[in-house]
Design an enzyme around this catalytic site. Structure first.
Site, PDB file in Angstrom:
ATOM      1  N   THR A   1       0.819  -1.210   0.000  1.00  0.00           N
ATOM      2  CA  THR A   1       0.000   0.000   0.000  1.00  0.00           C
ATOM      3  C   THR A   1       0.853   1.260   0.000  1.00  0.00           C
ATOM      4  OG1 THR A   1      -1.558   1.273   1.384  1.00  0.00           O
ATOM      5  CG2 THR A   1      -0.102  -0.229   2.525  1.00  0.00           C
ATOM      6  N   ASP A   2       0.270   2.365  -0.506  1.00  0.00           N
ATOM      7  CA  ASP A   2       0.956   3.650  -0.446  1.00  0.00           C
ATOM      8  C   ASP A   2       1.080   4.176   0.975  1.00  0.00           C
ATOM      9  OD1 ASP A   2      -1.746   4.243  -0.048  1.00  0.00           O
ATOM     10  OD2 ASP A   2      -1.890   5.697  -1.684  1.00  0.00           O
ATOM     11  N   GLU A   3       0.299   3.629   1.905  1.00  0.00           N
ATOM     12  CA  GLU A   3       0.287   4.154   3.268  1.00  0.00           C
ATOM     13  C   GLU A   3       1.607   3.929   4.010  1.00  0.00           C
ATOM     14  OE1 GLU A   3      -3.198   3.846   5.638  1.00  0.00           O
ATOM     15  OE2 GLU A   3      -4.462   3.330   3.931  1.00  0.00           O
TER      16      GLU A   3
ATOM     17  N   TYR B   1      -1.776  -0.261  11.101  1.00  0.00           N
ATOM     18  CA  TYR B   1      -1.954  -0.961   9.818  1.00  0.00           C
ATOM     19  C   TYR B   1      -0.764  -0.719   8.900  1.00  0.00           C
ATOM     20  CZ  TYR B   1      -3.208  -1.370   4.907  1.00  0.00           C
ATOM     21  OH  TYR B   1      -3.182  -1.644   3.567  1.00  0.00           O
TER      22      TYR B   1
ATOM     23  N   LYS C   1       2.196  -3.285   7.446  1.00  0.00           N
ATOM     24  CA  LYS C   1       2.454  -3.516   6.026  1.00  0.00           C
ATOM     25  C   LYS C   1       3.895  -3.163   5.672  1.00  0.00           C
ATOM     26  CE  LYS C   1       0.213  -4.722   3.163  1.00  0.00           C
ATOM     27  NZ  LYS C   1       0.001  -6.113   2.638  1.00  0.00           N
TER      28      LYS C   1
END
Length: 328
Positions: free
Chosen positions: A127-129, A151, A155
């Site tokens: 993810t970009d997060e 989260y 990741k």
């Protein structure tokens, strides 16, 4: 080609499975898919109903943290596409344990098994997060990781484990990082299906803070097409960004959804902002465009309209999920 798809009953994973099982011009090249999914609250077996009984698909209910189950399903696989993850930021803030367990430990269990069974390629979907917030411009694949929620931290940890496995054990690992996905079969706790289903029920929609937080939107079908490009053509040990090309503030997105239902701003409830809410995510996806020829095909206006129509037509799918999860 035999592919193990983890989390294949989830939103993105099931889209990938459904697409993969549509035979191309040369049916001999069509993959054989093994889906491994624990069917937790967001893994929905009905997501695979369109391919139920397909001769090239095997479904195994199991946890990626279970070494015995993973060892059994990994045997004989040519590749792994790893979607399985706990992914809802709000849930991670109230309870991080499942995120650490599934996203970090589960990924390591899969990597260990892939090394033992000499799997040819391992695509780790992220993810970009993991980068945190960016004020201007866009993150490249070389940007440092700076996650801000449990989260995104879990990741980021799983990304590093996957890349370390490539460097240490020589496993052919490729990592993808994508922007916000939308489309059919998305669990109704995520913003677009949450707002759509609430508007359908005559309820108000919750807008965090002042609504200035910005995200890039990617249709799930474009995401899965990009993952397939990476599976077959990406370079081992590399990270590839996958973007959608439509950046909107949460307020702008809310306006579009209100318009889709002919609703006004009186249907919006302003709620306290999420803890640690990143203001903006943006990915530079020129690498996958230049190396693999990727470009999103679904225009956001068309994709959003089709998504709204899908939820209108499939109340049978989302209403029980919404009630079970108490998304009110």
């Amino acid at each position: 080609m035999r592919i193990l798809v983890t989390g294949g009953a989830g939103f993105i994973g099931s889209e990938y499975v459904r697409r993969a099982l549509v035979a191309g011009p040369d049916a001999q090249q069509a993959p054989w898919i093994t889906v491994l999914d624990a069917l937790t609250y967001s893994g929905v077996e009905a997501n695979l109903a369109p391919v139920a009984g397909h001769p090239r698909c095997t479904f195994v209910r199991g946890d990626i943290c279970d070494p015995d189950v993973v060892d059994q399903v990994m045997a004989g696989q040519d590749a792994v596409v790893h979607f399985a993850a706990e992914s809802h930021v709000d849930r991670s803030i109230t309870g991080a344990d499942p995120f650490v367990r599934t996203n970090v430990l589960g990924t390591q269990v899969l990597l260990d098994a892939a090394v033992r069974h000499r799997v040819g390629r391992f695509v780790h979907v992220s993810t970009d997060e993991v980068y945190g917030s960016i004020g201007e411009g866009a993150w490249t694949e070389q940007a440092p990781l700076a996650p801000t929620s449990p989260y995104s931290a879990s990741k980021a940890g799983s990304d590093l484990l996957a890349l370390a496995c490539h460097r240490t054990h020589g496993l052919d690992v490729v990592v993808t990082r994508c922007t916000n996905n939308y489309g059919p079969y998305q669990f109704p706790e995520k913003v677009i299906p949450l707002f759509v289903t609430r508007l359908m029920e005559g309820e108000k929609v919750p807008l965090y803070g002042d609504g200035r937080n910005r995200r890039d939107w990617l249709h799930v079908s474009d995401h899965c097409r990009a993952i397939d490009l990476v599976l077959h053509g990406g370079r081992a040990g590399e990270v590839y960004h996958i973007g959608g090309g439509t950046e909107l503030s949460n307020r702008e997105l809310t306006a579009l959804l209100l318009d889709a239902f002919g609703a006004g701003w009186d249907r919006v409830e302003h709620v306290a902002d999420r803890k640690g809410h990143d203001l903006r995510y943006a990915l530079d996806d020129s690498k996958i465009r230049e190396e693999l020829g990727y470009a999103p095909e679904v225009a956001f206006a068309d994709g959003l309209a089709a998504t709204v129509d899908w939820y209108r037509d499939n109340r049978w799918w989302w209403q029980p999920l919404r009630e079970a999860a108490r998304l009110r």
